[in-house]
Every structure is written in C-alpha cells, then in structure tokens.
Scaffold this motif. Structure first.
Motif, PDB file in Angstrom:
ATOM      1  N   ALA A 243       0.821  -1.212   0.000  1.00  0.00           N
ATOM      2  CA  ALA A 243       0.000   0.000   0.000  1.00  0.00           C
ATOM      3  C   ALA A 243       0.852   1.258   0.000  1.00  0.00           C
ATOM      4  CB  ALA A 243      -0.935  -0.017   1.206  1.00  0.00           C
ATOM      5  N   CYS A 247       0.352   3.403  -3.756  1.00  0.00           N
ATOM      6  CA  CYS A 247      -0.576   4.533  -3.696  1.00  0.00           C
ATOM      7  C   CYS A 247      -0.045   5.759  -4.435  1.00  0.00           C
ATOM      8  CB  CYS A 247      -0.914   4.875  -2.247  1.00  0.00           C
ATOM      9  SG  CYS A 247       0.468   5.528  -1.279  1.00  0.00           S
ATOM     10  N   LEU A 256      -7.560   5.611  -3.728  1.00  0.00           N
ATOM     11  CA  LEU A 256      -6.426   4.690  -3.563  1.00  0.00           C
ATOM     12  C   LEU A 256      -5.089   5.426  -3.557  1.00  0.00           C
ATOM     13  CD1 LEU A 256      -7.566   1.806  -5.948  1.00  0.00           C
ATOM     14  CD2 LEU A 256      -8.032   2.086  -3.501  1.00  0.00           C
ATOM     15  N   THR A 258      -3.906   7.223  -1.167  1.00  0.00           N
ATOM     16  CA  THR A 258      -3.324   7.306   0.175  1.00  0.00           C
ATOM     17  C   THR A 258      -2.990   5.896   0.641  1.00  0.00           C
ATOM     18  OG1 THR A 258      -5.424   7.090   1.367  1.00  0.00           O
ATOM     19  CG2 THR A 258      -4.757   9.321   0.698  1.00  0.00           C
ATOM     20  N   MET A 262      -5.414   2.611   0.024  1.00  0.00           N
ATOM     21  CA  MET A 262      -4.903   1.450  -0.702  1.00  0.00           C
ATOM     22  C   MET A 262      -4.872   0.214   0.196  1.00  0.00           C
ATOM     23  SD  MET A 262      -3.799   0.095  -3.494  1.00  0.00           S
ATOM     24  CE  MET A 262      -3.292   1.394  -4.627  1.00  0.00           C
ATOM     25  N   ASP A 306     -12.389   7.312   0.294  1.00  0.00           N
ATOM     26  CA  ASP A 306     -11.414   7.662   1.318  1.00  0.00           C
ATOM     27  C   ASP A 306     -11.910   8.865   2.118  1.00  0.00           C
ATOM     28  OD1 ASP A 306      -9.117   7.545   2.808  1.00  0.00           O
ATOM     29  OD2 ASP A 306      -7.741   7.976   1.163  1.00  0.00           O
TER      30      ASP A 306
END
Length: 392
Positions: A243, A247, A256, A258, A262, A306
C-alpha cells in the motif's frame, strides 16, 4: 568425539530453531486483545426545546477462545453537528457499566473489569444536551474511547457511532420534479443515515409520500454501505509494504492515492491480487487501455471512498462499497412494490449501476440520472424517485 559434539550442537540448534518457529507461529495465530464493542441501539428519550437526552446501550464481546481481557478504562466523547452555531449549547456524557455480576458505582467511577473468555458485558451511554435553541442540531458523533488490557499489552481503541438528532418530515424534498427525456425525477431528502437505519424502512418513510405505481427508487451506494456499518476510521488501518508504495501511482483524487485507502483494498482482496492488477494495468495503459487495474482488482477498488469522500462526519472515515447490493434491491421490491436500484453517480455524468431489480432498464436509469439529481455536496438526498414517461 569432536564430530559427535558438533552434530549434537547442530541438532540442538535445529531443534531450538523449530521451537522458536513454532512459538512464533502460535503467537501469530493468537487473537490478542480481541474485545469488540458493538455500535449499539440508540434513542432520543427526551426531546424538549432546551433539552435532549440521548441514550444508547452497547455491548463488549470477548471473542477469544481462551483469554481474559480487562477493561480498565471506558469514556465517551461527543461532537455535535449543527446547521447553526453551537454557542450556548452544553453537552454532558456519562458511561454507566451494566455488568452482569458487578453493579455500577454511585460516584460514576469506571472500575477495571475483566471480560472472561467468550463472555459479554454491556454499557449504557447517557448524553444530555442543553441550550437556548437546539432546533439547528443535526447529528451527534459519539466516540467511545476504551482501553483493552491483555496478552497484546495495553491497547487504546475507539468505537465511533453517529446518531441523527433531527428528522425531516417524510413529505419533504430537495426541490421539485425535474424533467428528463425519459422520466421525471425527484431528489428526496432524508435524515443523516446511520447503522440504525434499514433501507426498506427508509424507502417507506421518505418515498411513499411521493410515489405511485410504476415508479422507481434509486439509492446511492455510499448511504447503503453506511447503513450496513461498512465504514471505519483510518486509525484502524496499518498500511503495509504494498500500500505504501503503490498509492503514489494513482491520481490525487483517487481514494487509492493514500496508504490507508490502498491498504483498505489490500485488506479486502489481498496484496497479490493488488500487485497483479497494478502490473497488468500499467502495461495495458502503455498500450492505450486505461482502467484495467480496476477491472482486475475487483469492484471494491472503484467503490472505496477515502477520507473527505462523503458527508460529515463520515468525511473522517473510509467507507467501503455496499455488501450484496442485489439482495438489498430485491428486498426493497418485495416489501415495497417499487422497482429499485443502487447506483454510483457523479457530476461527470457517469452512472454506475451496482444492482437493480430485473424489471429495470439500464438505459432508463442512466438517462434519468445523468445530471446527478442527488448531488455530490451536502444536499442529503440519497434517494431519487424516478417516474418513467409514457413511450408512444
């Protein structure tokens, strides 16, 4: 002799290595401080012009097979959301233990309590709100801060609960009917939806005053997910290797882009699938075919919202896509008689249909919703009523 000693040392080292590995594997399988707190049942028990009393009952559940978890501290914190100023408004909250085997103290002190293996205990949260004018209050955002103390150490945790304080009249709307080429559409206002709500009951309460036979109701995918409790704070997410690195390759406007956004996807579909989708998607983009990542990473890749992606206070949380949306629309049809769809619509005239009853035409929904009548700001109109025009 020396050779025998060497072999003995080697065998001993090997056995110690296996023992260490077995101990580590056993540790990783342990649940740790697996004490869950429900969002609970909440009601406004007193609603007066100058005083509200909001009461909720929540449940702690020790989900471990053989461990006892201690609760040395539980306290509540409340944020009020209003259409106006909060000046002069006070809020006092209290957490009262409802343990099955120990009465609450009269002085309100929370005493350390042990939740035994597989057992449950409850708490009552009482919130008194007072002020000269409470008519502008909309929502209470409640944070239950608690400490779990056990095999994993002393772990602070937070359970977030959102409870509406104001409900619009069932006949209220966000405006008048709007005409499209294929249908008349009506955005319908609701209270701020929470885990306390049920999609069918929301349709009955807010759509029935306006609907007639043959109408279609659509609901946004995010409100459905919120009613299902599919939202959590970023503090619950620990970004991993995948992640943190992938990202950076997504547009800043993507959910996605951040590490926590992610990681939410990684937690759902696994790191291998995300990496595979990223590599194949990157190759496809070089050859002029965008969007392959989202096709390969699964539906949730497009649906995750998010932080800042929705209405306050949910703008502080990561909201997943809804679970089993087809079952939701079928239940709405069965219990209300209205055809239904769950949709994801934006201001760029993109209409994604997550689920719809079999009698609905995708073309009708796309044309009727293309102008995004529900809006993407703070309209608080998750429902849209569609009345198809007679074709002739």
């Amino acid at each position: 002799m020396a050779e025998s000693i060497g072999i003995g040392v080697g065998v001993a080292a090997l056995l110690l290595g296996f023992a260490g590995l077995a101990l580590e594997l056993q540790y990783r399988r342990r649940p740790g401080n697996d004490l869950k707190l429900s969002q609970g049942d909440w009601k406004l028990e007193v609603v007066e012009p100058n005083r509200y009393l909001l009461v909720g009952e929540m449940e702690f559940h020790n989900q471990t097979q053989s461990l006892e978890i201690m609760l040395p501290e539980v306290r509540s914190e409340v944020s009020l959301l209003s259409k106006g100023s909060l000046e002069g408004i006070t809020c006092h909250s209290q957490v009262i233990p409802l343990h099955p085997d120990a009465p609450a103290r009269d002085d309100g002190y929370w005493f350390g309590y042990i939740v035994k293996t597989g057992k449950k205990t409850r708490i009552k949260v009482s919130i008194e709100i007072q002020g000269p004018d409470l008519s502008q209050l909309q929502t209470a955002w409640i944070k239950i801060n608690y400490i779990t103390y056990g095999p994993q150490g002393r772990i602070p945790k937070v359970r977030h609960v959102v409870v509406p304080l104001k409900y619009p009249e069932p006949g209220a709307t966000a405006g008048s009917w709007r005409s499209t080429a294929v249908a008349e559409v009506l955005p319908v206002k609701t209270h701020l939806l929470t885990h306390l709500d049920d999609p069918v009951e929301i349709v009955k309460r807010y759509i029935f005053p306006h609907s007639q036979k043959g109408d279609v109701v659509t609901i946004g995918e995010t409100p459905i997910a919120i009613m299902q409790g599919r939202w959590h704070p970023p503090t619950d997410i620990t970004p991993g290797f995948v992640a943190k690195r992938l990202c950076y390759f997504f547009m800043p406007t993507s959910s996605l882009a951040t590490a926590c956004g992610m990681q939410t996807l990684v937690n759902i579909v696994g790191p291998a699938r995300v990496v595979f989708a990223f590599v194949v998607g990157a190759i496809a983009k070089v050859f002029g075919k965008p969007g392959v990542f989202y096709q390969l990473a699964g539906e949730q890749a497009r649906l995750i919202d998010d932080v800042t992606g929705t209405l306050p206070p949910y703008d502080q949380f990561i909201v997943l896509g809804p679970e089993n949306p087809q079952k939701v629309v079928e239940r709405i049809k069965q219990e209300t008689g209205l055809s239904a769809a769950i949709v994801d619509v934006n201001d760029l005239k993109a209409v994604k249909i997550l689920a719809a009853t079999p009698d609905l035409s995708a073309a009708l929904l796309e044309q009727a919703l293309r102008t995004n009548p529900a809006g993407n700001a703070d309209e608080q109109t998750p429902l849209v009523l569609i009345r198809p025009k007679a074709q002739g």
